[in-house]
Design an enzyme around this catalytic site. Structure first.
Site, PDB file in Angstrom:
ATOM      1  N   LYS A  61      -1.976 -33.239   1.549  1.00  0.00           N
ATOM      2  CA  LYS A  61      -2.936 -33.713   2.551  1.00  0.00           C
ATOM      3  C   LYS A  61      -2.234 -34.080   3.872  1.00  0.00           C
ATOM      4  O   LYS A  61      -2.665 -33.649   4.942  1.00  0.00           O
ATOM      5  CB  LYS A  61      -3.733 -34.908   2.003  1.00  0.00           C
ATOM      6  N   THR A  62      -1.156 -34.860   3.772  1.00  0.00           N
ATOM      7  CA  THR A  62      -0.421 -35.232   4.982  1.00  0.00           C
ATOM      8  C   THR A  62       0.149 -33.993   5.660  1.00  0.00           C
ATOM      9  O   THR A  62       0.102 -33.846   6.883  1.00  0.00           O
ATOM     10  CB  THR A  62       0.735 -36.200   4.619  1.00  0.00           C
ATOM     11  N   ASP A 106      -4.682 -41.869   6.243  1.00  0.00           N
ATOM     12  CA  ASP A 106      -4.449 -41.696   4.811  1.00  0.00           C
ATOM     13  C   ASP A 106      -5.212 -42.787   4.060  1.00  0.00           C
ATOM     14  O   ASP A 106      -5.452 -43.867   4.620  1.00  0.00           O
ATOM     15  CB  ASP A 106      -2.944 -41.810   4.545  1.00  0.00           C
ATOM     16  N   THR A 155      -7.989 -39.863  -2.204  1.00  0.00           N
ATOM     17  CA  THR A 155      -7.683 -39.282  -3.505  1.00  0.00           C
ATOM     18  C   THR A 155      -8.946 -38.737  -4.177  1.00  0.00           C
ATOM     19  O   THR A 155      -8.877 -37.834  -4.979  1.00  0.00           O
ATOM     20  CB  THR A 155      -7.012 -40.331  -4.417  1.00  0.00           C
ATOM     21  N   ARG A 214       4.765 -32.253  -4.509  1.00  0.00           N
ATOM     22  CA  ARG A 214       5.713 -33.356  -4.285  1.00  0.00           C
ATOM     23  C   ARG A 214       6.562 -33.595  -5.518  1.00  0.00           C
ATOM     24  O   ARG A 214       7.766 -33.822  -5.421  1.00  0.00           O
ATOM     25  CB  ARG A 214       4.989 -34.658  -3.918  1.00  0.00           C
TER      26      ARG A 214
HETATM   27  P1  ADP Z   1      -0.260 -35.933   0.097  1.00  0.00           P
HETATM   28  O1  ADP Z   1      -0.440 -36.352   1.521  1.00  0.00           O
HETATM   29  O2  ADP Z   1      -1.425 -35.151  -0.442  1.00  0.00           O
HETATM   30  O3  ADP Z   1       0.103 -37.058  -0.822  1.00  0.00           O
HETATM   31  P2  ADP Z   1       2.026 -34.471   1.141  1.00  0.00           P
HETATM   32  O4  ADP Z   1       1.386 -33.665   2.199  1.00  0.00           O
HETATM   33  O5  ADP Z   1       2.789 -35.682   1.572  1.00  0.00           O
HETATM   34  O6  ADP Z   1       0.963 -34.876   0.031  1.00  0.00           O
HETATM   35  O7  ADP Z   1       2.977 -33.474   0.326  1.00  0.00           O
HETATM   36  C1  ADP Z   1       4.040 -33.950  -0.469  1.00  0.00           C
HETATM   37  C2  ADP Z   1       5.225 -33.007  -0.407  1.00  0.00           C
HETATM   38  O8  ADP Z   1       4.884 -31.800  -1.088  1.00  0.00           O
HETATM   39  C3  ADP Z   1       5.625 -32.625   1.017  1.00  0.00           C
HETATM   40  O9  ADP Z   1       6.937 -33.018   1.242  1.00  0.00           O
HETATM   41  C4  ADP Z   1       5.564 -31.124   1.078  1.00  0.00           C
HETATM   42  O10 ADP Z   1       6.833 -30.612   1.357  1.00  0.00           O
HETATM   43  C5  ADP Z   1       5.193 -30.656  -0.297  1.00  0.00           C
HETATM   44  N1  ADP Z   1       4.002 -29.800  -0.243  1.00  0.00           N
HETATM   45  C6  ADP Z   1       2.723 -30.203  -0.367  1.00  0.00           C
HETATM   46  N2  ADP Z   1       1.883 -29.159  -0.322  1.00  0.00           N
HETATM   47  C7  ADP Z   1       2.643 -28.059  -0.165  1.00  0.00           C
HETATM   48  C8  ADP Z   1       2.338 -26.658  -0.066  1.00  0.00           C
HETATM   49  N3  ADP Z   1       1.088 -26.215  -0.144  1.00  0.00           N
HETATM   50  N4  ADP Z   1       3.359 -25.803   0.112  1.00  0.00           N
HETATM   51  C9  ADP Z   1       4.624 -26.270   0.163  1.00  0.00           C
HETATM   52  N5  ADP Z   1       4.976 -27.566   0.063  1.00  0.00           N
HETATM   53  C10 ADP Z   1       4.002 -28.457  -0.106  1.00  0.00           C
END
Ligand code: ADP
Length: 331
Positions: A61-62, A106, A155, A214
């Protein structure tokens, strides 16, 4: 969200983030829909519609919020629901945005009620009322905001009140990743980390990563450490599984919390049905953590079932824990 990560781990995590939609692995539907939203806003020369992203932690998401800002050539501001406890906190952020800026919030479902109400008007009319003074002498001073794009992350979309959900022009639900998709994430990460891993090694890490990029990246770093200490040049399936066994990630990718939930469900409640909050208390976790972190994965894996009367362990759950399912278990 990177809560709990070591500072240097957070730097590595940032370095591994894909920078554009093409490098973003998986989620074909969300990627396609989002790309359309962004293209259209470029043609119309307007800020992009507000975007809501929902899904378990670590699914990107981030990363998508950062990609949206990059694709729109806009600056990105990052904050979170828990950081915004007063409407004033939100007013301060909103009034300092520049035109076209992307605001990422977030855990938007954890914002306070007054802030949430201020956000309604800001999203809809790019306007807020700043309340000055208290009681009978209080006055609302209207303030125009520059157009901006809100990217909210949660979430579970269901945790948001309807009026807030309705103000997003686009909602993308992120799904758990397949093993093949996680292998792609890992290949890219290994390249960036200058690591040698063979196909079986990638498969082993990917299949233990709970469908979550992640976690895949985190496990890859643990396997890297293990290989380094044992003087192993190329990571294969045996190296990966030995390392991950040591870190208590089981062959199906269940971590300690996942197993604790299943274990409590089977041994304390005879396999259920049991209410979610009772189950959460039994494992010493917050209900929301069990509901949004452990449960979605256990359900997807066919280990836990949701019934109107509560959560139940499936026959596979008993088998996975090496326990015998009682004859009177509800299933
Ligand atoms: P969320 O915000 O949903 O908790 P993040 O965007 O922080 O998740 O992603 C966590 C990690 O996973 C990041 O460091 C990123 O490198 C990796 N990641 C997430 N989605 C992907 C994707 N589709 N392709 C490659 N890496 C990803």
């Amino acid at each position: 969200t990177t809560a709990g990560a070591e500072p240097d781990e957070r730097i590595i995590e940032a370095a591994l983030r894909p920078k554009n939609l093409d490098d973003f692995v998986g989620q074909p539907r969300v990627r396609q829909q989002l790309s359309l939203v962004l293209e259209a806003s470029k043609i119309r020369e307007r800020v992009a519609d507000h975007v809501l992203l929902s899904g378990p932690p670590g699914l990107g998401k981030t990363t998508l919020a950062m990609i949206i800002a990059a694709e729109m050539n806009s600056p990105l501001r990052i904050s979170s629901g828990p950081a915004i406890q007063h409407a004033g906190d939100l007013a301060a952020i909103l009034s300092s945005l520049s035109e076209g800026e992307v605001l990422f919030l977030d855990e938007i479902h954890r914002m306070s009620r007054p802030a949430e109400e201020m956000l309604y008007m800001a999203m809809e009319d790019f306007r807020v009322d700043i309340v000055v003074g208290k009681g009978a002498g209080a006055t609302a001073i209207p303030l125009d905001l520059p157009p901006f794009t809100l990217v909210g992350a949660t979430t579970r979309a269901g945790l948001l009140p309807g009026p807030l959900r309705d103000r997003f022009g686009f909602t993308g639900h992120l799904e758990f990743y397949s093993v093949e998709e996680l292998e792609l994430v890992l290949r890219r990460s290994a390249m960036l980390m200058d690591l040698k891993v063979n196909s079986a090694g990638f498969y082993e890490v990917a299949s233990r990563s709970r469908g979550t990029p992640r976690i895949a990246n985190r496990l890859l770093r643990r396997v890297r450490d293990w290989a380094l200490v044992h003087g192993i040049e190329q990571i294969d399936a045996r190296t990966a599984s030995a390392a991950l066994d040591m870190y208590e990630v089981d062959a199906r990718g269940l971590d300690r919390l996942d197993r604790a939930v299943l274990h409590a469900l089977c041994t304390k409640f005879g396999g259920g049905p049991v209410g979610l909050s009772t189950l959460a208390i039994a494992v010493g976790e917050e209900t929301e953590t069990v509901e949004t972190v452990a449960e979605p994965f256990l359900v997807r894996e066919g280990l836990l079932g949701r019934t109107p009367r509560g959560r139940i362990a499936t026959p596979q759950a008993w088998e996975h824990l090496g326990l015998t399912m009682p004859k009177d278990a509800v299933f």
